[in-house]
Design an enzyme around this catalytic site. Structure first.
Site, mmCIF file in Angstrom:
data_model
loop_
_atom_site.group_PDB
_atom_site.id
_atom_site.type_symbol
_atom_site.label_atom_id
_atom_site.label_comp_id
_atom_site.label_asym_id
_atom_site.label_seq_id
_atom_site.Cartn_x
_atom_site.Cartn_y
_atom_site.Cartn_z
ATOM 1 N N SER A 44 51.680 -16.047 7.519
ATOM 2 C CA SER A 44 51.151 -15.027 8.108
ATOM 3 C C SER A 44 50.450 -15.477 9.485
ATOM 4 O O SER A 44 50.026 -14.625 10.559
ATOM 5 C CB SER A 44 49.871 -14.323 7.312
ATOM 6 N N LYS A 75 52.260 -3.803 4.335
ATOM 7 C CA LYS A 75 53.289 -4.157 5.988
ATOM 8 C C LYS A 75 54.591 -2.908 6.386
ATOM 9 O O LYS A 75 54.886 -2.134 6.554
ATOM 10 C CB LYS A 75 53.363 -5.385 5.645
ATOM 11 N N HIS A 123 55.204 -11.015 4.830
ATOM 12 C CA HIS A 123 55.079 -10.850 5.829
ATOM 13 C C HIS A 123 57.258 -11.093 5.982
ATOM 14 O O HIS A 123 57.199 -10.973 7.104
ATOM 15 C CB HIS A 123 54.708 -11.511 6.908
#
Length: 393
Positions: free
Chosen positions: A182, A241, A210
């Site tokens: 990240s 996300k 991610h």
């Protein structure tokens, strides 16, 4: 000694506030998008994890509103008892199918997902091989489990193998790694990890918070990116996300999912994901499946920004992902740069020690599939101007 002495002593954040360069808790007065209103100013947002740009998508918002009207504001209980909606099961079914896994279970947050998975799977006589740059939630999960955590140097496969060799053959082993790290934006060495897992009888867990919506031809994440979907035993991810909501998940075999559902304390003793959050995640997942071009758009805008910064001579950490870190080296300069950029209408995140090694402070920038090149040009210009003024090379 007074327990609160540590809180009452002067801290570094007090000094930063006094200097007028405190970079945290800025208030947004608009929704999360490529452009936001932050404390009354229009700002280009390049510090969010809204990778596919779905937080403002009309279908996602509509799904959340309809779920709120149908199911109410919350579930008032855990999934284990009264808190399971038909929508929870639908989301898990579709997510498992999308990720090419037998089953899926959802958690109330991404952080809680790691706590719930690792503490349930890893027992007293087991070992966890943990990359040193894994997310904080993985570290807390390792502490919560009764297993022994062994850290290996970041993406250092020789060090990982040395550590694996030291584990007694009668012990269970879980190798856990971020798919996309990240802070640095780099991708784990999954082919080598899977090969070592097979050699030493270990299982592999990838935190793809991610990676989902970012990597792979269809946005299925790190395992798809490397063609190793059958080699990864557990895929963990988050809805906060790419899927524009709140919550997290684990995808694995039916037996492993059933085991976690019946033994994971963070899962059993937490209220289930709210109806609106489930609906938004499900709508976002369906958009990702139906519009894979969003994944390519994200790559295109990230590559455009990466190439532009390099052309300007900005020192970045190179990667293939929408996370582009820019060195400031000095912690204070990271704070000052953030303030100067915000004054110029650009929001970025500071990353300082201990999140980075001493002397390696950086600005973490991240991009969205719906950013425009005009926005990127303006952001690039501001970044270059600020770095030059601070004499950061």
């Amino acid at each position: 000694m007074d327990l609160f002495k540590k809180a009452n002593d002067r801290q570094i954040y007090d000094e930063v506030k006094d200097a007028g360069i405190y970079p945290y808790f800025h208030q947004l007065t608009s929704g999360q998008d490529t452009m936001v209103e932050m404390e009354g100013h229009e700002t280009i947002m390049i510090g969010s994890n809204n990778y596919l740009g779905l937080t403002s998508h009309p279908e996602v918002i509509k799904a959340g509103v309809e779920a709120l009207e149908k199911y109410g504001s919350g579930c008032s209980g855990s999934r284990f008892l009264n808190g399971t909606l038909d929508m929870h099961v639908q989301l898990e079914t579709e997510l498992a199918e999308f990720l090419h896994k037998e089953a899926c279970v959802t958690f109330s947050t991404g952080f809680q997902s790691n706590l719930g998975i690792i503490s349930a799977i890893v027992g007293r006589n087991d070992y966890i091989m943990c990359d040193k740059e894994n997310h904080a939630s993985i570290y807390d999960a390792c502490r919560l489990s009764f297993g022994k955590m062994v850290r290996f140097e970041h993406s250092d496969m020789a060090d990982l193998e040395r550590k694996l060799k030291e584990v007694p053959q009668d012990k269970g082993i879980l190798i856990v790694t971020d798919g996309v790290f990240s802070m640095g934006g780099d991708i784990c060495k999954l082919p080598e990890i899977c090969a070592l897992a097979k050699k030493y009888g270990a299982r592999v867990m990838v935190d793809d918070a991610h990676g989902l919506g970012v990597l792979g031809a269809h946005g299925r994440g790190t395992a798809e990116h490397f063609g190793l979907e059958d080699e990864v035993d557990i895929i963990m991810g988050t809805f906060s996300k790419s899927l524009a909501s709140l919550g997290g998940y684990m995808a694995s075999t039916k037996r492993v999912v059933e085991y976690v559902k019946h033994t994971s304390r963070p899962y059993i003793f937490s209220a289930s994901i709210t109806p609106a959050s489930v609906a938004c995640a499900l709508a976002s997942l369906r958009i990702l499946k139906n519009e894979p071009q969003r994944v390519q758009n994200l790559r295109d805008i990230s590559n455009y920004m990466r190439a532009g910064l390099k052309k300007l001579g900005v020192n970045i950490i190179d990667s293939e992902t929408p996370i582009i870190p820019i060195y400031t080296y000095d912690d204070e300069k990271a704070f000052i740069a953030c303030k100067m950029l915000l004054d110029r209408g650009v929001y970025v995140n500071p990353v300082i020690t201990p999140a980075t090694p001493p002397g390696k402070a950086l600005l973490r920038t991240s991009y969205t599939a719906t950013h425009t090149r005009q926005q990127m040009d303006k952001a690039m210009k501001a970044i270059k101007e600020v770095l030059d003024l601070l004499e950061i090379k």
